[in-house]
Each structure stands twice: as structure tokens, then as C-alpha cells.
Design a protein around this motif. Sequence first.
Motif, PDB file in Angstrom:
ATOM      1  N   GLU A  52       0.823  -1.211   0.000  1.00  0.00           N
ATOM      2  CA  GLU A  52       0.000   0.000   0.000  1.00  0.00           C
ATOM      3  C   GLU A  52       0.859   1.263   0.000  1.00  0.00           C
ATOM      4  N   LEU A  86      -7.533   1.234  -3.274  1.00  0.00           N
ATOM      5  CA  LEU A  86      -7.525   0.850  -1.867  1.00  0.00           C
ATOM      6  C   LEU A  86      -8.729   1.440  -1.131  1.00  0.00           C
ATOM      7  N   ASN A  87      -9.057   0.852   0.009  1.00  0.00           N
ATOM      8  CA  ASN A  87     -10.193   1.330   0.793  1.00  0.00           C
ATOM      9  C   ASN A  87     -10.030   2.798   1.183  1.00  0.00           C
ATOM     10  N   GLN A  88     -11.106   3.554   1.070  1.00  0.00           N
ATOM     11  CA  GLN A  88     -11.149   4.966   1.471  1.00  0.00           C
ATOM     12  C   GLN A  88     -10.057   5.814   0.814  1.00  0.00           C
ATOM     13  N   CYS A  89      -9.659   5.461  -0.417  1.00  0.00           N
ATOM     14  CA  CYS A  89      -8.624   6.217  -1.140  1.00  0.00           C
ATOM     15  C   CYS A  89      -7.370   6.406  -0.291  1.00  0.00           C
ATOM     16  N   THR A  90      -7.000   5.360   0.430  1.00  0.00           N
ATOM     17  CA  THR A  90      -5.849   5.452   1.338  1.00  0.00           C
ATOM     18  C   THR A  90      -4.571   5.837   0.613  1.00  0.00           C
ATOM     19  N   TYR A 107     -13.325   7.157  -6.515  1.00  0.00           N
ATOM     20  CA  TYR A 107     -13.170   5.721  -6.744  1.00  0.00           C
ATOM     21  C   TYR A 107     -14.011   5.312  -7.942  1.00  0.00           C
ATOM     22  N   GLN A 146      -6.373  -6.643  -1.994  1.00  0.00           N
ATOM     23  CA  GLN A 146      -7.647  -5.951  -1.799  1.00  0.00           C
ATOM     24  C   GLN A 146      -8.825  -6.742  -2.367  1.00  0.00           C
TER      25      GLN A 146
END
Length: 216
Positions: A52, A86-90, A107, A146
Motif C-alpha cells: 500500500e 484501496l479502501n477509502q482512497c488510502t 473511486y 484488496q
Amino acid sequence: MATRKGRTVITEKKPRFISYAAAVGKKESEGPLGKEFDRFFEDTTLGQDCWEKAESFLMKNAVMIALEKAGKGMEEIDGIFAGDLLNQCTGSAFALREFGIPFTGLYGACSTMALSLICATLAIESGGMSTCIATTSSHFCSAEKQFRFPLEYGGQRAPTAQWTVTGSGAAVLSDSGDKALPYIDKIHIGTIEDLGITDAANMGAAMAPVDVKIEP
């Protein structure tokens, strides 16, 4: 202009690409477009300690190179539209948090670059912004973790599985600049089309245009 298949916007300000950049992984640099990329990394981790962080580092590089090529400082950018897988635009948030540029996280899976360009175009067209950045990133290893299984799991890949790109692209759009530069003349926002694809690994078929007949 609206149709049953979406809405087309014809721009008046013709936002221009005053610069663009791409940073990629080793596999991408070895492909037919390898010489066109601004930067590539031999190490899949990009010197980071997790996938990530590596994806985030890709975007940071692409944006910094695009800014340098445009001759612009961060304070000259009105907004940045960014997304990743990735989750929540990490990945995007950590890549850009130090830039101090107004940030909109997006997203759209594989359409995120097109989505960021559309949003940047509409922001400029509305008069709310003058110069924007559109960017996105993905990383094969973080995407596998993911959406499927971590690589360490050692699972067998399905015959229909695709190989997600390891790379990031960034473009600086502006309502001013050399008229000879490429510009966005029209954008089209489509409707949701369910093609009936039930194979979760076959993302290619799920994203194929509706007018293409698909044999899963």
C-alpha cells in the motif's frame, strides 16, 4: 446533451494538458511503452515496507514530476482529483497529504483516471478552478490483496484473472496555456450497464463495452 446512454458535455474553456507524467513498476517498464514513462522502479516495493505504501509512493512521484514539467508550484494548483484501488482512497490520501492542495478523493476502479479527468474538467469549466491535477494509481500486489487474496496466501490464479498495472499517471489541466497543447473537447458520462457477468475474477469482461458480445 443527454441520451439514454448518458450525458455528453461539450466544453467551452477547452481545458488543456499543460503537463503529464507516469511512474511505473519493473514489469511495465519492460513493455512496448516502456520508454514513454517518466520513471520506473526495479523494486516492486519501491523501497517501502508494504504494498500500500508502494502504491502511494507511485502517485506521489507521478504528481511531483507532472508539477515539475508544468513549472508549477503546489500553491498554484486549485484542486487535485485523485483515486486508487484501496479502501477509502488510502493510497491517494497518504501520497498527497503533504502537498497542501484541496483534495477530492475518487473511486471508479479501472475508470478512475477518466473519472478524475472528468471532475477536473467540470471544475475548470464551471469557473470554480483554473488549474487542476487529475491522477490515479494501482499496484498489482495491493490489488490482489484488496480484491482476491494476498500473494503470500499462494492461491492459484483463475484462468480469467487479469494482471493489475503497477503504476500511476498524473495530468495537469488548465484553462490557460499554449493553444497548440492537447485539450479536452467533450466528456461523456455513461449509465450503469449490467452485462450479467458472474465470474468475479473476470474483470475484463465485466468492464467491456455494452455493445460487445461476451462469451464468459
